[in-house]
Design an enzyme around this catalytic site. Structure first.
Site, PDB file in Angstrom:
ATOM      1  N   SER A 178       0.821  -1.217   0.000  1.00 39.55           N
ATOM      2  CA  SER A 178       0.000   0.000   0.000  1.00 39.55           C
ATOM      3  C   SER A 178       0.852   1.263   0.000  1.00 39.55           C
ATOM      4  O   SER A 178       0.364   2.338  -0.314  1.00 39.55           O
ATOM      5  CB  SER A 178      -0.930   0.003   1.216  1.00 39.55           C
ATOM      6  OG  SER A 178      -0.170  -0.163   2.393  1.00 39.55           O
ATOM      7  N   HIS A 219      -1.968  -3.182  -5.683  1.00 41.35           N
ATOM      8  CA  HIS A 219      -2.465  -2.876  -4.341  1.00 41.35           C
ATOM      9  C   HIS A 219      -3.957  -3.177  -4.228  1.00 41.35           C
ATOM     10  O   HIS A 219      -4.808  -2.387  -4.628  1.00 41.35           O
ATOM     11  CB  HIS A 219      -2.181  -1.396  -4.007  1.00 41.35           C
ATOM     12  CG  HIS A 219      -2.736  -0.959  -2.685  1.00 41.35           C
ATOM     13  ND1 HIS A 219      -3.148   0.338  -2.428  1.00 41.35           N
ATOM     14  CD2 HIS A 219      -2.959  -1.651  -1.533  1.00 41.35           C
ATOM     15  CE1 HIS A 219      -3.600   0.413  -1.184  1.00 41.35           C
ATOM     16  NE2 HIS A 219      -3.497  -0.778  -0.633  1.00 41.35           N
ATOM     17  N   GLU A 222      -5.117  -0.777  -7.147  1.00 38.74           N
ATOM     18  CA  GLU A 222      -4.161   0.152  -7.758  1.00 38.74           C
ATOM     19  C   GLU A 222      -3.047  -0.667  -8.422  1.00 38.74           C
ATOM     20  O   GLU A 222      -2.506  -1.587  -7.812  1.00 38.74           O
ATOM     21  CB  GLU A 222      -3.540   1.078  -6.705  1.00 38.74           C
ATOM     22  CG  GLU A 222      -4.525   2.078  -6.118  1.00 38.74           C
ATOM     23  CD  GLU A 222      -3.901   2.956  -5.028  1.00 38.74           C
ATOM     24  OE1 GLU A 222      -4.210   4.158  -5.016  1.00 38.74           O
ATOM     25  OE2 GLU A 222      -3.145   2.453  -4.183  1.00 38.74           O
ATOM     26  N   ASN A 265      -3.754   6.260  -0.649  1.00 36.74           N
ATOM     27  CA  ASN A 265      -3.103   6.585   0.626  1.00 36.74           C
ATOM     28  C   ASN A 265      -2.460   7.953   0.635  1.00 36.74           C
ATOM     29  O   ASN A 265      -2.225   8.520   1.691  1.00 36.74           O
ATOM     30  CB  ASN A 265      -2.099   5.491   1.016  1.00 36.74           C
ATOM     31  CG  ASN A 265      -2.801   4.325   1.684  1.00 36.74           C
ATOM     32  OD1 ASN A 265      -3.849   4.498   2.295  1.00 36.74           O
ATOM     33  ND2 ASN A 265      -2.261   3.134   1.546  1.00 36.74           N
TER      34      ASN A 265
END
Length: 379
Positions: free
Chosen positions: A120, A141, A153, A192
């Site tokens: 992540s 991800h 992702e 994130n």
């Protein structure tokens, strides 16, 4: 490039979830871990999850049995990757551990095998460069839990072959997920980079304006279109995850995050959120209860500082050619559950107001807050 056989390294929450969704889409899966007991536990969880799908009549019992039969478990790494077309690594988010795994994997996997790291926040290029095949290395991800979350992702490293990126995107679509490509290997990727800094920013807002958790969370939910408050979401995610991501982000780019000491304090005190019974909020031992938020509380907090934070990071991703507005909005909707687009919320607050809020904050608290050129041009 045809992918039929997937090996998943690591049988924790992410690993067994990825194994399950792959097997459900017809892939032959080998699930590998360092001890058979971890694998047995993971297979029990997969069986339970499939049984739930049968009960809900999403799949038949025969389909459930066939899916389960497509997953085999192995402890020996060489055996586990013998027939693999793609290896998805889902070991814990510790750089040294990942590098150790890839050093072993690189020796035993065929040179054509694609290596995909389910991370992540860790830098894809850095991990890829420890292998003999950085051109066949990609970030993938999945979001937690992989069985339910739609977003994945896909992150190419600096040397990743475009064909490998395409093969990974095709695989993601084949397991009925929505891929979003983060075009550059930037700290935090897309989701994130938006979420983790905002948790810290909410702590600063609370401190600077002497607001309650509930006032801020109500404003985030009712005025910014989040599915829940930001502190609530942090507790749901886990302070261990947020703290680890904070360290990685800050290490790689001081401009992405302005760490508030509260996160580290909660982490050190083992107040990890829902999983430990206390984080920002306290939780009872019974089933998960939602924090009571309402529009009355929302009116006590102007969340412009938080809107400014998330849209400034979104703008950074565009300016630095890591993504574009459309893909960022898709990622935020699927990964964070946003009910309305970030840039739409920003326009409601007024781009001029946001830029001047950021300029004001930069004057008081430093260059972290300087508005991105894209926002300045959108006034």
């Amino acid at each position: 490039m045809s992918i039929k056989n997937i090996t998943v390294l690591g049988s924790g929450v992410m690993g067994h979830g990825i194994a399950q969704v792959s097997a459900m889409s017809g892939y032959n899966v080998v699930l590998r871990d360092i001890e058979q007991q971890f694998l047995d536990k993971a297979m029990e969880k997969i069986k339970w999850s499939l049984e739930k799908l049968v009960t809900k009549q999403k799949i038949t019992l025969a389909e459930s049995d066939a899916i389960f039969a497509r997953i085999t478990t192995k402890v020996d790494l060489k055996e586990a990757v013998k027939d693999a077309d793609m290896v998805i690594e889902a070991v814990p988010e510790i750089m040294d551990l990942k590098m150790k795994v890839y050093a072993e994997l690189d020796k035993v996997a065929d040179s054509n095998v694609i290596f995909a790291s389910n991370t992540s926040t860790l830098p894809i290029t850095e991990i890829a460069n420890t292998t003999s095949r950085p051109d066949k290395f990609v970030g993938i991800h999945f979001f937690n839990p992989p069985q339910l979350m739609k977003l994945v992702e896909v992150i190419p490293g600096q040397k990743t072959d475009p064909q490998i990126v395409q093969a990974t995107v095709d695989y993601v679509r084949s397991v009925k997920k929505e891929p979003v490509i983060c075009k550059r290997d930037v700290p935090g990727f897309i989701v994130n980079r938006l979420f983790i800094p905002m948790v810290h920013e909410a702590c600063w807002l609370k401190q600077r304006q002497n607001l309650t958790l509930e006032q801020i969370d109500s404003a985030v939910k009712f005025r910014m279109g989040f599915p829940m408050g930001i502190f609530e979401l942090a507790d749901f995610t886990g302070m261990d995850v947020i703290h680890k991501a904070t360290i990685e982000l800050h290490l790689r780019d001081k401009k992405v995050i302005f760490p508030h000491p509260e996160i580290e304090r909660l982490y050190n005190e083992k107040k990890l959120g829902q999983k430990s019974g206390e984080g920002f909020y306290k939780y009872s031992d019974e089933k998960y209860e939602r924090v009571q938020l309402d529009e009355g509380l929302a009116s006590k907090c102007n969340p412009i500082q938080l809107v400014a934070n998330i849209v400034n990071n979104a703008a950074w991703l565009v300016t630095n050619k890591a993504s574009d507005i459309e893909e960022i909005e898709k990622a935020a909707q699927l990964g964070l559950g946003l009910k309305k687009p970030i840039f739409e919320t920003a326009r409601e607050f007024g781009m001029k107001n946001i830029v001047s809020e950021l300029a004001e904050l930069a004057k008081k608290h430093g260059q972290f807050y300087e508005p991105d050129p894209l926002l300045v041009s959108m006034q």
